[in-house]
Design a protein around this motif. Structure first.
Motif, PDB file in Angstrom:
ATOM      1  N   THR A  44      10.630  52.495  49.291  1.00 56.87           N
ATOM      2  CA  THR A  44       9.554  53.011  48.457  1.00 56.87           C
ATOM      3  C   THR A  44      10.036  53.082  47.015  1.00 56.87           C
ATOM      4  O   THR A  44      11.239  53.071  46.744  1.00 56.87           O
ATOM      5  N   PHE A  45       9.097  53.166  46.107  1.00 60.38           N
ATOM      6  CA  PHE A  45       9.410  53.271  44.680  1.00 60.38           C
ATOM      7  C   PHE A  45       8.421  54.262  44.080  1.00 60.38           C
ATOM      8  O   PHE A  45       7.233  53.986  43.971  1.00 60.38           O
ATOM      9  N   GLN A  46       8.914  55.430  43.695  1.00 60.74           N
ATOM     10  CA  GLN A  46       8.067  56.468  43.132  1.00 60.74           C
ATOM     11  C   GLN A  46       8.502  56.795  41.707  1.00 60.74           C
ATOM     12  O   GLN A  46       9.696  56.802  41.394  1.00 60.74           O
ATOM     13  N   VAL A  47       7.504  57.039  40.852  1.00 62.22           N
ATOM     14  CA  VAL A  47       7.749  57.493  39.480  1.00 62.22           C
ATOM     15  C   VAL A  47       7.160  58.886  39.358  1.00 62.22           C
ATOM     16  O   VAL A  47       5.968  59.087  39.594  1.00 62.22           O
ATOM     17  N   VAL A  48       7.991  59.867  39.015  1.00 60.91           N
ATOM     18  CA  VAL A  48       7.543  61.245  38.888  1.00 60.91           C
ATOM     19  C   VAL A  48       7.880  61.751  37.491  1.00 60.91           C
ATOM     20  O   VAL A  48       8.643  61.121  36.758  1.00 60.91           O
ATOM     21  N   GLY A  49       7.300  62.909  37.134  1.00 55.37           N
ATOM     22  CA  GLY A  49       7.548  63.467  35.806  1.00 55.37           C
ATOM     23  C   GLY A  49       6.328  63.422  34.922  1.00 55.37           C
ATOM     24  O   GLY A  49       6.428  63.185  33.721  1.00 55.37           O
ATOM     25  N   LEU A  50       5.139  63.637  35.522  1.00 49.56           N
ATOM     26  CA  LEU A  50       3.858  63.646  34.820  1.00 49.56           C
ATOM     27  C   LEU A  50       3.562  62.313  34.128  1.00 49.56           C
ATOM     28  O   LEU A  50       3.270  62.254  32.934  1.00 49.56           O
ATOM     29  N   PRO A  51       3.640  61.185  34.876  1.00 43.47           N
ATOM     30  CA  PRO A  51       3.349  59.886  34.257  1.00 43.47           C
ATOM     31  C   PRO A  51       1.844  59.607  34.222  1.00 43.47           C
ATOM     32  O   PRO A  51       1.095  60.012  35.107  1.00 43.47           O
ATOM     33  N   GLU A  52       1.396  58.900  33.194  1.00 42.31           N
ATOM     34  CA  GLU A  52       0.019  58.406  33.134  1.00 42.31           C
ATOM     35  C   GLU A  52      -0.061  57.110  33.936  1.00 42.31           C
ATOM     36  O   GLU A  52       0.942  56.588  34.443  1.00 42.31           O
ATOM     37  N   LYS A  53      -1.282  56.574  34.025  1.00 40.86           N
ATOM     38  CA  LYS A  53      -1.511  55.429  34.913  1.00 40.86           C
ATOM     39  C   LYS A  53      -0.663  54.227  34.536  1.00 40.86           C
ATOM     40  O   LYS A  53      -0.103  53.537  35.397  1.00 40.86           O
ATOM     41  N   GLU A  54      -0.561  53.937  33.222  1.00 43.01           N
ATOM     42  CA  GLU A  54       0.199  52.750  32.812  1.00 43.01           C
ATOM     43  C   GLU A  54       1.675  52.885  33.150  1.00 43.01           C
ATOM     44  O   GLU A  54       2.370  51.879  33.311  1.00 43.01           O
ATOM     45  N   VAL A  55       2.176  54.140  33.253  1.00 40.07           N
ATOM     46  CA  VAL A  55       3.577  54.346  33.622  1.00 40.07           C
ATOM     47  C   VAL A  55       3.774  54.109  35.125  1.00 40.07           C
ATOM     48  O   VAL A  55       4.743  53.466  35.542  1.00 40.07           O
ATOM     49  N   THR A  56       2.851  54.622  35.937  1.00 36.71           N
ATOM     50  CA  THR A  56       2.971  54.403  37.381  1.00 36.71           C
ATOM     51  C   THR A  56       2.770  52.936  37.741  1.00 36.71           C
ATOM     52  O   THR A  56       3.366  52.441  38.704  1.00 36.71           O
ATOM     53  N   GLU A  57       1.950  52.233  36.982  1.00 38.29           N
ATOM     54  CA  GLU A  57       1.743  50.801  37.237  1.00 38.29           C
ATOM     55  C   GLU A  57       2.984  49.975  36.936  1.00 38.29           C
ATOM     56  O   GLU A  57       3.064  48.811  37.341  1.00 38.29           O
ATOM     57  N   SER A  58       3.942  50.557  36.219  1.00 36.11           N
ATOM     58  CA  SER A  58       5.143  49.799  35.839  1.00 36.11           C
ATOM     59  C   SER A  58       5.976  49.409  37.059  1.00 36.11           C
ATOM     60  O   SER A  58       6.841  48.530  36.951  1.00 36.11           O
ATOM     61  N   ARG A  59       5.742  50.031  38.222  1.00 38.26           N
ATOM     62  CA  ARG A  59       6.555  49.741  39.406  1.00 38.26           C
ATOM     63  C   ARG A  59       6.513  48.264  39.758  1.00 38.26           C
ATOM     64  O   ARG A  59       7.550  47.655  40.061  1.00 38.26           O
ATOM     65  N   GLU A  60       5.332  47.657  39.717  1.00 41.41           N
ATOM     66  CA  GLU A  60       5.229  46.232  40.070  1.00 41.41           C
ATOM     67  C   GLU A  60       5.838  45.346  38.993  1.00 41.41           C
ATOM     68  O   GLU A  60       6.428  44.310  39.285  1.00 41.41           O
ATOM     69  N   ARG A  61       5.683  45.738  37.726  1.00 37.74           N
ATOM     70  CA  ARG A  61       6.303  44.964  36.649  1.00 37.74           C
ATOM     71  C   ARG A  61       7.819  45.006  36.779  1.00 37.74           C
ATOM     72  O   ARG A  61       8.508  43.982  36.617  1.00 37.74           O
ATOM     73  N   ILE A  62       8.362  46.177  37.052  1.00 36.34           N
ATOM     74  CA  ILE A  62       9.819  46.333  37.171  1.00 36.34           C
ATOM     75  C   ILE A  62      10.339  45.547  38.364  1.00 36.34           C
ATOM     76  O   ILE A  62      11.374  44.858  38.270  1.00 36.34           O
ATOM     77  N   ARG A  63       9.642  45.624  39.483  1.00 36.74           N
ATOM     78  CA  ARG A  63      10.078  44.902  40.691  1.00 36.74           C
ATOM     79  C   ARG A  63      10.177  43.400  40.420  1.00 36.74           C
ATOM     80  O   ARG A  63      11.192  42.752  40.716  1.00 36.74           O
ATOM     81  N   SER A  64       9.118  42.820  39.833  1.00 37.52           N
ATOM     82  CA  SER A  64       9.114  41.378  39.564  1.00 37.52           C
ATOM     83  C   SER A  64      10.129  40.998  38.497  1.00 37.52           C
ATOM     84  O   SER A  64      10.793  39.961  38.591  1.00 37.52           O
ATOM     85  N   ALA A  65      10.263  41.832  37.460  1.00 42.64           N
ATOM     86  CA  ALA A  65      11.193  41.514  36.380  1.00 42.64           C
ATOM     87  C   ALA A  65      12.631  41.494  36.879  1.00 42.64           C
ATOM     88  O   ALA A  65      13.430  40.625  36.486  1.00 42.64           O
ATOM     89  N   ILE A  66      12.999  42.447  37.738  1.00 44.07           N
ATOM     90  CA  ILE A  66      14.359  42.477  38.285  1.00 44.07           C
ATOM     91  C   ILE A  66      14.633  41.226  39.115  1.00 44.07           C
ATOM     92  O   ILE A  66      15.687  40.581  38.974  1.00 44.07           O
ATOM     93  N   LYS A  67      13.709  40.862  39.973  1.00 44.16           N
ATOM     94  CA  LYS A  67      13.903  39.675  40.816  1.00 44.16           C
ATOM     95  C   LYS A  67      13.985  38.403  39.984  1.00 44.16           C
ATOM     96  O   LYS A  67      14.836  37.536  40.236  1.00 44.16           O
ATOM     97  N   ASN A  68      13.109  38.282  38.990  1.00 40.34           N
ATOM     98  CA  ASN A  68      13.066  37.055  38.186  1.00 40.34           C
ATOM     99  C   ASN A  68      14.146  36.998  37.119  1.00 40.34           C
ATOM    100  O   ASN A  68      14.256  36.008  36.398  1.00 40.34           O
ATOM    101  N   SER A  69      14.941  38.049  37.014  1.00 44.66           N
ATOM    102  CA  SER A  69      16.073  38.045  36.079  1.00 44.66           C
ATOM    103  C   SER A  69      17.398  37.758  36.781  1.00 44.66           C
ATOM    104  O   SER A  69      18.468  37.858  36.166  1.00 44.66           O
ATOM    105  N   GLY A  70      17.332  37.419  38.062  1.00 49.67           N
ATOM    106  CA  GLY A  70      18.535  37.061  38.791  1.00 49.67           C
ATOM    107  C   GLY A  70      19.194  38.211  39.527  1.00 49.67           C
ATOM    108  O   GLY A  70      20.299  38.047  40.059  1.00 49.67           O
ATOM    109  N   TYR A  71      18.551  39.362  39.583  1.00 51.81           N
ATOM    110  CA  TYR A  71      19.080  40.509  40.308  1.00 51.81           C
ATOM    111  C   TYR A  71      18.246  40.711  41.582  1.00 51.81           C
ATOM    112  O   TYR A  71      17.185  40.105  41.761  1.00 51.81           O
ATOM    113  N   SER A  72      18.725  41.576  42.451  1.00 51.96           N
ATOM    114  CA  SER A  72      17.968  41.867  43.676  1.00 51.96           C
ATOM    115  C   SER A  72      17.367  43.259  43.580  1.00 51.96           C
ATOM    116  O   SER A  72      18.026  44.203  43.115  1.00 51.96           O
ATOM    117  N   PHE A  73      16.127  43.368  44.016  1.00 55.16           N
ATOM    118  CA  PHE A  73      15.475  44.679  44.003  1.00 55.16           C
ATOM    119  C   PHE A  73      15.845  45.394  45.295  1.00 55.16           C
ATOM    120  O   PHE A  73      15.570  44.901  46.397  1.00 55.16           O
TER     121      PHE A  73
END
Length: 511
Positions: free
Chosen positions: A30-59
């Motif tokens: 699972t991947f959770q973002v806590v700390g009173l985030p707004e919608k655009e912050v919680t949506e970052s989970r998918e961006r971060i997941r794809s960016a890590i994979k496409n940068s040569g690292y493993s999620f």
């Protein structure tokens, strides 16, 4: 494993540091973002997941928690993408532990590129105040961040480049700019030169007085007389922005997302001219979540021009009363209050009646007295009290239309305005944040607005004749002080006061 990095969030005109804490533990993926985030912050989970994979690292297929501390501060924006991704890479053991002396910002694309974000300038100022080692920012924001002296700025283009920089595998030179070269643009030619305006000598004089003392101005005249053109000349005769003022204006536009990449520092005074259909939130600021700046803040250290002033919604116009006095606006929403600066010169323009031809000898007015009264009553007495100068802008005569524009250009008038402002700056050197006669308080008016004997008698008659309110009385004295400064006189003489009173005589017709 656990990792922490520093980032920041914009709150009003300022920024607050945020600690991005990442924990990667065993458990269901699972991947959770806590700390009173707004919608655009919680949506970052998918961006971060794809960016890590496409940068040569493993999620990591584990339980991932990203906490944005302090947890009671609302988190908005997409700038937490890059620090969150780096935190996951550290917590999963893919890159070495990072130093907490760097502030990290940036939005991630799905392919790992680091994209431009808003509000970098106030965050750089916060980083300087916190005495951090440096900032890692998107390459597109590097020039903006480098405006702040004393903060090392390291631009990155991709997530992999940021990871290599922090782990010591890559050396990126500190980004620097030539602030003197940017400020050289202050002396650029005015957008509209006042010499282009035909006739209207009285209105031009009123513009000079308004520029010299920071006074608010209302022009009244028929359609096509040149009111809008005159208003657009005002920024060209105002004194150039200082570096501190330019930084304040740039900070506002950075927060609003209106800063061009090719223009990292705004060196020309803003000129804002909203349409009369603008909403309350558009004028003073608002929006979902943290309230954003409105037109009165975007006009900070510049000009706010309201054409067809009576056509604006009355609630919108009335909201200007407090910012015109306080030079700032406090916006309060559920759980949050932010204060924005709004030190602007207000210029309004209106027709004398609904049809626009009252007093025009070429076009007879078609309005009845009731319609004229109702049209003028759209502007309340308390609002008009906050206007310093009222000037008529009549229809041009055939001779004025057929002759070439004559008179002084904006450069010559600006020279006189700058000389007058220097007198005021010297007078108010011990009053931080205030620079013009329009900002004199009651105590300072009594000290600096001394009248000679003839001027005192004239003022007494004017108070009786025009039924001046206490606010209108102080504004007459402020304008008279500016006119005296323009002529270099230490005392306000009768001719200075007579001109100041003349600029309020039309106010009686509007009341």
């Amino acid at each position: 494993m656990f990792a922490r990095l520093l980032s920041a969030v914009v709150v009003g005109i300022d920024a607050a540091l945020v600690e991005v804490q990442c924990d990667v533990a065993s458990g269901l993926p699972t991947f959770q973002v806590v700390g009173l985030p707004e919608k655009e912050v919680t949506e970052s989970r998918e961006r971060i997941r794809s960016a890590i994979k496409n940068s040569g690292y493993s999620f990591p297929a584990k339980r991932i928690t990203a906490n944005l501390a302090p947890a009671d501060l609302r988190k908005e924006g997409v700038g937490f993408d890059l620090p969150s991704a780096l935190g996951i890479l550290v917590a999963s053991g893919q890159i070495p532990s990072l130093t907490s002396q760097y502030l990290v910002l940036g939005e991630l694309s799905l392919n790992g590129e680091v994209r431009r974000i808003h509000g970098v300038l106030p965050i750089a100022l916060a980083a300087k105040q916190a005495d951090l080692k440096g900032m890692i920012v998107p390459e597109a924001n590097a020039t903006e961040a480098a405006l702040v002296d004393g903060v090392a700025v390291y631009p990155v283009r991709t997530l992999a480049e940021a990871a290599s920089l922090l782990s010591g595998e890559l050396t990126v030179p500190c980004f620097k700019i030539d602030r003197d070269a940017l400020m050289a643009q202050v002396t650029a030619p005015p957008r509209v030169d006042i010499v282009e305006v035909k006739g209207q000598e009285q209105a031009k004089r009123a513009l000079e007085v308004a520029a010299a003392g920071g006074h608010n101005l209302l022009m009244i005249g028929p359609p096509g007389a040149g009111k809008s053109l005159l208003a657009r000349c005002l920024p060209g005769i105002l004194p150039p922005l200082s570096f501190a003022e330019a930084l304040e204006v740039t900070r506002v536009y950075s927060i609003a997302g209106m800063l061009d990449r090719d223009t990292p520092l705004i060196t020309q005074r803003p000129f804002r001219s909203p349409h009369h259909t603008i909403s309350y939130a558009g004028m003073v600021g608002g929006g979902r979540g943290l309230p954003g700046p409105g037109e009165i803040t975007l006009a900070h250290h510049g000009v706010l021009f309201l054409d067809e002033l009576p056509e604006f919604d009355r609630r919108v116009v009335e909201t200007l009363r407090q910012p015109l006095e306080d030079r700032s606006i406090l916006l309060s929403r559920a759980g949050v209050s932010v204060r924005y600066p709004s030190n602007f010169t207000l210029v309004g323009a209106m027709n004398p009646c609904p049809c626009g031809h009252l007093g025009d000898h070429l076009h007879p007015c078609t309005c009845n007295p009731h319609e004229i009264r109702r049209y003028r009553k759209r502007l309340s007495g308390p609002f008009l009290d906050r206007i310093d100068l009222f000037v008529e802008v009549p229809r041009l005569t055939p001779e004025e239309l057929l002759t070439r524009p004559q008179g002084e250009d904006s450069h010559a008038i600006r020279a006189r305005v700058e000389k007058t402002r220097r007198i005021q700056w010297e007078r108010m050197k011990d009053k931080p944040g205030r620079f013009s006669n329009a900002e004199l308080n009651s105590k300072e008016i009594a000290k600096y607005c001394a009248l000679d004997q003839d001027a005192k008698g004239l003022l007494e008659m004017a108070i009786d004749r025009f039924a001046l309110s206490a606010r209108a009385y102080t504004r007459v004295l402020r304008v008279a002080r500016t006119i005296a400064d323009l002529s270099g006189a230490p005392l306000i003489r009768a001719e200075h006061l007579a001109e100041a009173i003349q600029y309020r005589s039309i106010d009686e017709d509007l009341a």
